[in-house]
Design a protein around this motif. Structure first.
Motif, PDB file in Angstrom:
ATOM      1  N   SER A  56      39.642  16.219   0.315  1.00  0.00           N
ATOM      2  CA  SER A  56      40.367  15.357  -0.604  1.00  0.00           C
ATOM      3  C   SER A  56      39.798  13.945  -0.638  1.00  0.00           C
ATOM      4  O   SER A  56      40.083  13.174  -1.554  1.00  0.00           O
ATOM      5  N   MET A  57      38.975  13.585   0.355  1.00  0.00           N
ATOM      6  CA  MET A  57      38.383  12.257   0.395  1.00  0.00           C
ATOM      7  C   MET A  57      37.090  12.169  -0.409  1.00  0.00           C
ATOM      8  O   MET A  57      36.527  11.099  -0.572  1.00  0.00           O
ATOM      9  N   MET A  58      36.593  13.302  -0.898  1.00  0.00           N
ATOM     10  CA  MET A  58      35.351  13.292  -1.662  1.00  0.00           C
ATOM     11  C   MET A  58      35.595  12.744  -3.065  1.00  0.00           C
ATOM     12  O   MET A  58      36.662  12.945  -3.647  1.00  0.00           O
ATOM     13  N   LEU A  59      34.618  12.054  -3.606  1.00  0.00           N
ATOM     14  CA  LEU A  59      34.730  11.465  -4.928  1.00  0.00           C
ATOM     15  C   LEU A  59      34.089  12.372  -5.967  1.00  0.00           C
ATOM     16  O   LEU A  59      33.042  12.965  -5.708  1.00  0.00           O
ATOM     17  N   ASP A  60      34.719  12.431  -7.122  1.00  0.00           N
ATOM     18  CA  ASP A  60      34.086  13.176  -8.208  1.00  0.00           C
ATOM     19  C   ASP A  60      33.054  12.260  -8.871  1.00  0.00           C
ATOM     20  O   ASP A  60      33.044  11.050  -8.663  1.00  0.00           O
ATOM     21  N   MET A  62      32.647  11.056 -11.848  1.00  0.00           N
ATOM     22  CA  MET A  62      33.167   9.987 -12.711  1.00  0.00           C
ATOM     23  C   MET A  62      33.698   8.810 -11.874  1.00  0.00           C
ATOM     24  O   MET A  62      33.481   7.652 -12.216  1.00  0.00           O
ATOM     25  N   GLU A  63      34.403   9.112 -10.784  1.00  0.00           N
ATOM     26  CA  GLU A  63      34.910   8.052  -9.920  1.00  0.00           C
ATOM     27  C   GLU A  63      33.755   7.307  -9.257  1.00  0.00           C
ATOM     28  O   GLU A  63      33.775   6.087  -9.127  1.00  0.00           O
ATOM     29  N   LEU A  64      32.729   8.029  -8.849  1.00  0.00           N
ATOM     30  CA  LEU A  64      31.561   7.408  -8.245  1.00  0.00           C
ATOM     31  C   LEU A  64      30.856   6.483  -9.235  1.00  0.00           C
ATOM     32  O   LEU A  64      30.452   5.373  -8.886  1.00  0.00           O
ATOM     33  N   LYS A  65      30.734   6.899 -10.499  1.00  0.00           N
ATOM     34  CA  LYS A  65      30.119   6.061 -11.531  1.00  0.00           C
ATOM     35  C   LYS A  65      30.945   4.807 -11.769  1.00  0.00           C
ATOM     36  O   LYS A  65      30.410   3.712 -11.917  1.00  0.00           O
ATOM     37  N   ARG A  66      32.277   4.946 -11.779  1.00  0.00           N
ATOM     38  CA  ARG A  66      33.150   3.793 -11.970  1.00  0.00           C
ATOM     39  C   ARG A  66      32.979   2.791 -10.833  1.00  0.00           C
ATOM     40  O   ARG A  66      32.887   1.571 -11.061  1.00  0.00           O
ATOM     41  N   LEU A  67      32.898   3.287  -9.609  1.00  0.00           N
ATOM     42  CA  LEU A  67      32.712   2.393  -8.465  1.00  0.00           C
ATOM     43  C   LEU A  67      31.347   1.695  -8.510  1.00  0.00           C
ATOM     44  O   LEU A  67      31.237   0.510  -8.181  1.00  0.00           O
TER      45      LEU A  67
END
Length: 100
Positions: A56-60, A62-67
């Motif tokens: 559950s702590m892994m990023l998808d 899209m979230e990684l691109k946003r960060l």
């Protein structure tokens, strides 16, 4: 759960030592060997499972691109603030050198 396999292996080994039939002793020794192998593999599986990361702590993506975009924006704004501070310092330096 792995400890149950160890208990089964010890019990099978004890039965093998007290068996009067050769066939029963061989079967019990094979069960003891299988129980010991299952016990060791169970311990290893527990150890690997305890050290693995939470899914559950892994990023998808899209979230990684946003960060990454946020970090780039912060870096760009930090560079512009540093450039403005350097320009202000450069403008103040000539006035200071004429007073000396």
């Amino acid at each position: 759960m792995p400890w149950l396999f160890l208990l089964l292996a010890v019990a099978a080994f004890a039965v093998a030592l007290n068996a009067s039939s050769m066939a029963l002793a061989v079967i019990c020794l094979l069960v003891a060997l299988a129980g010991t192998v299952a016990w060791v593999l169970g311990l290893l599986a527990q150890r690997v499972g305890n050290q693995s990361r939470d899914d559950s702590m892994m990023l998808d993506p899209m979230e990684l691109k946003r960060l990454r975009d946020e970090a780039e924006a912060r870096r760009a704004s930090g560079a512009s603030v540093a450039a403005a501070a350097a320009a202000t310092a450069a403008a103040a330096t000539p006035g200071d050198s004429t007073q000396a």
